[in-house]
Design a protein around this motif. Structure first.
Motif, PDB file in Angstrom:
ATOM      1  N   ALA A  63       0.827  -1.488   0.302  1.00 19.57           N
ATOM      2  CA  ALA A  63      -0.024  -0.005  -0.429  1.00 19.57           C
ATOM      3  C   ALA A  63       0.931   1.371   0.143  1.00 19.57           C
ATOM      4  O   ALA A  63       0.487   1.997  -0.500  1.00 19.57           O
ATOM      5  CB  ALA A  63      -0.638   0.699   1.158  1.00 19.57           C
ATOM      6  N   LEU A  64       1.870   1.522   0.572  1.00 23.31           N
ATOM      7  CA  LEU A  64       2.913   2.635   1.099  1.00 23.31           C
ATOM      8  C   LEU A  64       3.370   2.818  -0.677  1.00 23.31           C
ATOM      9  O   LEU A  64       3.344   3.790  -0.554  1.00 23.31           O
ATOM     10  CB  LEU A  64       3.590   1.931   1.934  1.00 23.31           C
ATOM     11  N   LYS A  65       3.525   2.134  -1.384  1.00 20.97           N
ATOM     12  CA  LYS A  65       4.339   2.359  -2.205  1.00 20.97           C
ATOM     13  C   LYS A  65       3.361   2.902  -3.863  1.00 20.97           C
ATOM     14  O   LYS A  65       3.606   3.547  -4.113  1.00 20.97           O
ATOM     15  CB  LYS A  65       4.637   0.739  -3.277  1.00 20.97           C
ATOM     16  N   THR A  66       2.328   1.873  -3.368  1.00 24.97           N
ATOM     17  CA  THR A  66       1.362   2.826  -4.041  1.00 24.97           C
ATOM     18  C   THR A  66       0.833   4.723  -3.766  1.00 24.97           C
ATOM     19  O   THR A  66       0.504   5.505  -4.576  1.00 24.97           O
ATOM     20  CB  THR A  66       0.155   2.298  -4.124  1.00 24.97           C
ATOM     21  N   GLN A  67       0.987   4.738  -2.462  1.00 25.75           N
ATOM     22  CA  GLN A  67       0.857   5.434  -1.762  1.00 25.75           C
ATOM     23  C   GLN A  67       2.089   6.787  -2.092  1.00 25.75           C
ATOM     24  O   GLN A  67       1.685   8.017  -1.867  1.00 25.75           O
ATOM     25  CB  GLN A  67       0.329   5.819  -0.276  1.00 25.75           C
ATOM     26  N   ALA A  68       2.945   5.955  -2.276  1.00 26.73           N
ATOM     27  CA  ALA A  68       4.674   7.190  -2.969  1.00 26.73           C
ATOM     28  C   ALA A  68       4.640   8.006  -3.075  1.00 26.73           C
ATOM     29  O   ALA A  68       4.861   8.960  -3.207  1.00 26.73           O
ATOM     30  CB  ALA A  68       5.258   6.440  -2.605  1.00 26.73           C
ATOM     31  N   PRO A  69       3.536   8.326  -4.386  1.00 28.50           N
ATOM     32  CA  PRO A  69       3.892   9.788  -5.292  1.00 28.50           C
ATOM     33  C   PRO A  69       3.681  11.143  -5.041  1.00 28.50           C
ATOM     34  O   PRO A  69       3.624  11.454  -4.703  1.00 28.50           O
ATOM     35  CB  PRO A  69       3.606   8.380  -6.635  1.00 28.50           C
ATOM     36  N   MET A  70       1.940  10.317  -3.772  1.00 32.02           N
ATOM     37  CA  MET A  70       1.234  11.521  -3.345  1.00 32.02           C
ATOM     38  C   MET A  70       1.944  11.685  -2.862  1.00 32.02           C
ATOM     39  O   MET A  70       1.847  13.306  -1.673  1.00 32.02           O
ATOM     40  CB  MET A  70      -0.086  10.647  -2.824  1.00 32.02           C
ATOM     41  N   LEU A  71       2.520  11.086  -1.653  1.00 34.50           N
ATOM     42  CA  LEU A  71       3.873  11.103  -0.627  1.00 34.50           C
ATOM     43  C   LEU A  71       4.869  12.476  -1.058  1.00 34.50           C
ATOM     44  O   LEU A  71       4.909  13.799  -0.837  1.00 34.50           O
ATOM     45  CB  LEU A  71       4.597  10.499   0.475  1.00 34.50           C
ATOM     46  N   GLU A  72       5.274  12.365  -2.211  1.00 41.46           N
ATOM     47  CA  GLU A  72       6.662  12.668  -2.764  1.00 41.46           C
ATOM     48  C   GLU A  72       6.090  14.235  -3.571  1.00 41.46           C
ATOM     49  O   GLU A  72       6.464  15.302  -3.272  1.00 41.46           O
ATOM     50  CB  GLU A  72       7.306  12.059  -4.029  1.00 41.46           C
ATOM     51  N   SER A  73       4.567  14.301  -4.516  1.00 45.99           N
ATOM     52  CA  SER A  73       3.711  15.155  -4.944  1.00 45.99           C
ATOM     53  C   SER A  73       3.772  16.454  -3.581  1.00 45.99           C
ATOM     54  O   SER A  73       3.142  17.970  -3.503  1.00 45.99           O
ATOM     55  CB  SER A  73       2.397  15.201  -5.153  1.00 45.99           C
ATOM     56  N   TYR A  74       3.152  16.245  -2.227  1.00 46.54           N
ATOM     57  CA  TYR A  74       3.381  17.082  -0.878  1.00 46.54           C
ATOM     58  C   TYR A  74       4.322  17.260  -1.108  1.00 46.54           C
ATOM     59  O   TYR A  74       4.167  19.254  -0.679  1.00 46.54           O
ATOM     60  CB  TYR A  74       2.044  16.784   0.149  1.00 46.54           C
ATOM     61  N   ALA A  75       4.905  16.866  -0.686  1.00 43.39           N
ATOM     62  CA  ALA A  75       6.626  16.958  -0.359  1.00 43.39           C
ATOM     63  C   ALA A  75       7.074  17.912  -1.154  1.00 43.39           C
ATOM     64  O   ALA A  75       7.829  19.657  -0.685  1.00 43.39           O
ATOM     65  CB  ALA A  75       7.521  16.199  -0.175  1.00 43.39           C
ATOM     66  N   ASN A  76       6.779  18.327  -2.747  1.00 42.70           N
ATOM     67  CA  ASN A  76       7.524  19.141  -3.379  1.00 42.70           C
ATOM     68  C   ASN A  76       6.460  20.237  -3.258  1.00 42.70           C
ATOM     69  O   ASN A  76       7.256  21.396  -3.595  1.00 42.70           O
ATOM     70  CB  ASN A  76       7.014  18.253  -4.939  1.00 42.70           C
ATOM     71  N   ILE A  77       5.425  19.845  -3.164  1.00 42.46           N
ATOM     72  CA  ILE A  77       4.776  21.693  -3.251  1.00 42.46           C
ATOM     73  C   ILE A  77       5.226  22.813  -2.390  1.00 42.46           C
ATOM     74  O   ILE A  77       4.853  23.549  -1.875  1.00 42.46           O
ATOM     75  CB  ILE A  77       3.139  20.723  -2.918  1.00 42.46           C
ATOM     76  N   LEU A  78       5.271  21.724  -0.987  1.00 44.51           N
ATOM     77  CA  LEU A  78       6.052  22.327   0.401  1.00 44.51           C
ATOM     78  C   LEU A  78       7.409  23.615  -0.101  1.00 44.51           C
ATOM     79  O   LEU A  78       7.146  24.339   0.046  1.00 44.51           O
ATOM     80  CB  LEU A  78       6.161  21.377   1.341  1.00 44.51           C
ATOM     81  N   ILE A  79       8.024  22.290  -0.936  1.00 46.98           N
ATOM     82  CA  ILE A  79       9.168  23.123  -0.919  1.00 46.98           C
ATOM     83  C   ILE A  79       9.117  24.051  -2.160  1.00 46.98           C
ATOM     84  O   ILE A  79       9.759  25.195  -2.306  1.00 46.98           O
ATOM     85  CB  ILE A  79      10.193  21.696  -1.862  1.00 46.98           C
ATOM     86  N   GLU A  80       7.983  24.099  -2.708  1.00 48.90           N
ATOM     87  CA  GLU A  80       8.282  24.800  -4.017  1.00 48.90           C
ATOM     88  C   GLU A  80       7.189  26.516  -3.773  1.00 48.90           C
ATOM     89  O   GLU A  80       7.823  27.404  -3.036  1.00 48.90           O
ATOM     90  CB  GLU A  80       6.690  24.534  -4.835  1.00 48.90           C
ATOM     91  N   ARG A  81       6.402  26.179  -1.696  1.00 53.94           N
ATOM     92  CA  ARG A  81       5.937  26.722  -1.064  1.00 53.94           C
ATOM     93  C   ARG A  81       7.488  27.553  -0.901  1.00 53.94           C
ATOM     94  O   ARG A  81       6.834  28.818  -0.565  1.00 53.94           O
ATOM     95  CB  ARG A  81       4.835  26.562  -0.448  1.00 53.94           C
TER      96      ARG A  81
END
Length: 508
Positions: free
Chosen positions: A147-165
């Protein structure tokens, strides 16, 4: 004319009642202090006589400091209240919380573990071993490696949004020569958006809008209400009266919090989708299982996952960034290790942050020193009593380990109050000074059948965000906005306050 004595104005029957009450109270105190089954255990006499000192310490947010002083004075195993024993030894992790062949399980203390607002019991609050096992079995596919592997892209996207902000903020402020950020807001935004997406099927959009969703603002009041209500249960005769004294604003926000959560979870359950979140594998497991969960149990369980999964991760991330900003040499080493491991920002992913020794060492040391649930994990000795850490405890006695004390103990950790990530490195890389540290004494996710089911997810969130932030920014403390973790108020949880940090982009 002589003054009239005040007592002469009080009706005689009132004085008699007060006198009887005083004598009765003194009798109860004497029995508890000297003739109770726990009388042989050391501890402060006032705390042994009444729950009042414990509750006062709890509600003032000073329980950890008080526990540190009391254990320092009376020893590793002390009597903390009329019917409670507190342990400050590593063995208590195994004996209280893990399964021991031939021993009954010490169940969760029902004083603390009751679902709020008349909701059904859930995976966290239930004291029924069979109910807990059923719920964990149904939820396990939502938190396993697949399950965590399928959720990984979503986790990465939120981390990237935070860095962008953060980069946008930096670009807008750098002309002033002093870019500052309250990192508390951003770790809250990050953890809440992730847990909302996974548990409810939609983000709270805190990162998108750089602001708190109203539900998130009620979160601490939700916890505070639970703790105050639990404290009132120590006084059954006055419980209803004490509950009436709880501020209406706290109770109102707690109800709003629950109503919003139940509505959103129901909406997600009714969606026909295979999106990679907690609900999809859970519903598939429910279809195969004969032992199902009711709608109320599902809502209550996902609600507590929302709360616990976001609050603890955000608290730990706050502690990690505080420690790295306070120890620039450790931050620099983490950055240098990152440069050896990655060639670009895009190389930092869910998979690539696994087995990153120094990153994991930083997180482990921060979990030890900045523990999100420092107030302990209350349990009750089973009927007939049992032995814990070499001490016989009568049945029905409240028992718990004191993580705050164990995690800082010089017995288990050399220079236990210092931030030393190197103590967590593999033995071949670990400095000799810390070679004998007893690392298993630090169990921030608990152990045994009640251990945190979301541990792998929390680790993934923390590894990703810390690696990305330190790759992009140097962070440092601000002198005129001091912050000290050990001065924070701690009830059963840490009462977080803003942590202002100065940012400097690495590429500049």
């Amino acid at each position: 004319m002589s003054p009239i004595p005040i007592l002469s104005l009080v009706p005689r029957y009132v004085l008699m009642f007060l006198g009887v009450l005083l004598v009765f109270s003194c009798g109860v105190a004497i029995k508890r202090i000297w003739f109770h089954p726990l009388s042989r255990y050391p501890g402060p006499k006032l705390w042994a006589a009444s729950r009042i000192p414990y509750v006062v310490s709890l509600l003032r947010g000073t329980l950890n400091d008080d526990m540190l002083k009391l254990h320092g004075k009376y020893g590793d195993v002390i009597r903390l209240a009329p019917n409670e024993i507190s342990f400050a030894v590593e063995e208590a992790w195994r004996d209280i919380y893990m399964h021991r062949p031939g021993h009954k399980e010490a169940k969760k203390d029902s004083i603390w573990y009751i679902a709020p607002n008349d909701m059904p019991q859930n995976i966290v609050t239930t004291t029924d071993i069979n109910v807990r096992a059923r719920m964990r079995r149904l939820l396990a596919p939502s938190f396993n490696d697949q399950a965590l592997k399928t959720q990984a892209p979503m986790l990465e996207s939120y981390a990237n949004i935070l860095i962008e902000r953060l980069q946008t903020m930096y670009d807008s402020q750098k002309a002033s020569g002093n870019v500052t950020v309250n990192i508390l807001d951003w770790v809250n935004f990050y953890s809440m958006d992730i847990i909302g997406d996974l548990a409810m099927g939609e983000s709270f959009h805190c990162l998108d809008e750089s602001s708190y969703h109203p539900w998130v603002r009620t979160l601490f009041n939700f916890f505070k209400g639970m703790i105050i209500v639990a404290a009132a249960r120590f006084f059954p005769a006055a419980e209803l009266l004490l509950q009436q004294l709880i501020p209406r604003s706290i109770l109102k926000k707690q109800r709003e919090h629950t109503e919003f959560t139940n509505t959103k979870i129901l909406q997600r359950l009714e969606l026909k989708t295979d999106r990679p979140d907690f609900v999809t594998p859970f519903l598939k497991e429910m279809e195969k299982s004969a032992d199902k969960m009711s709608l109320g149990e599902i809502q209550s369980t996902f609600a507590i996952i929302l709360v616990a999964g976001s609050e603890t991760t955000a608290t730990t991330l706050l502690g990690i960034f505080y420690k790295l900003a306070s120890h620039p040499e450790k931050q620099q080493r983490l950055y240098e290790e990152s440069r050896k491991r990655y060639t670009s920002y895009n190389d930092i992913t869910f998979e690539s942050t696994k087995n990153f020794d120094y990153l994991e060492a930083v997180i482990n040391e921060s979990l030890r020193l900045c523990y999100a649930i420092p107030g302990g994990l209350p349990r009750v000795a089973p009927e007939g009593g049992d032995t814990y850490a070499g001490h016989y405890i009568p049945g029905g006695t409240s028992i718990s380990i004191r993580p705050y004390i164990v995690f800082h103990s010089e017995r288990y950790f050399k220079r236990g109050w210092d931030f030393v990530p190197e103590r967590w490195l593999p033995l071949g890389q670990r400095p000799k000074e810390y070679a004998n540290d007893y690392l298993s004494a630090s169990q921030p996710f608990n152990v045994g059948p009640t251990g945190c089911i979301g541990k792998p997810l929390a680790w993934a969130e923390m590894r990703l965000l810390v690696a990305k932030v330190i790759w992009c920014f140097n962070i440092s403390m601000i002198e005129d906005k001091p912050f000290n973790w050990d001065s924070l108020k701690m009830m059963m949880l840490v009462e977080k306050v803003p942590l202002w940090l100065k940012l400097q982009r690495r590429d500049e």
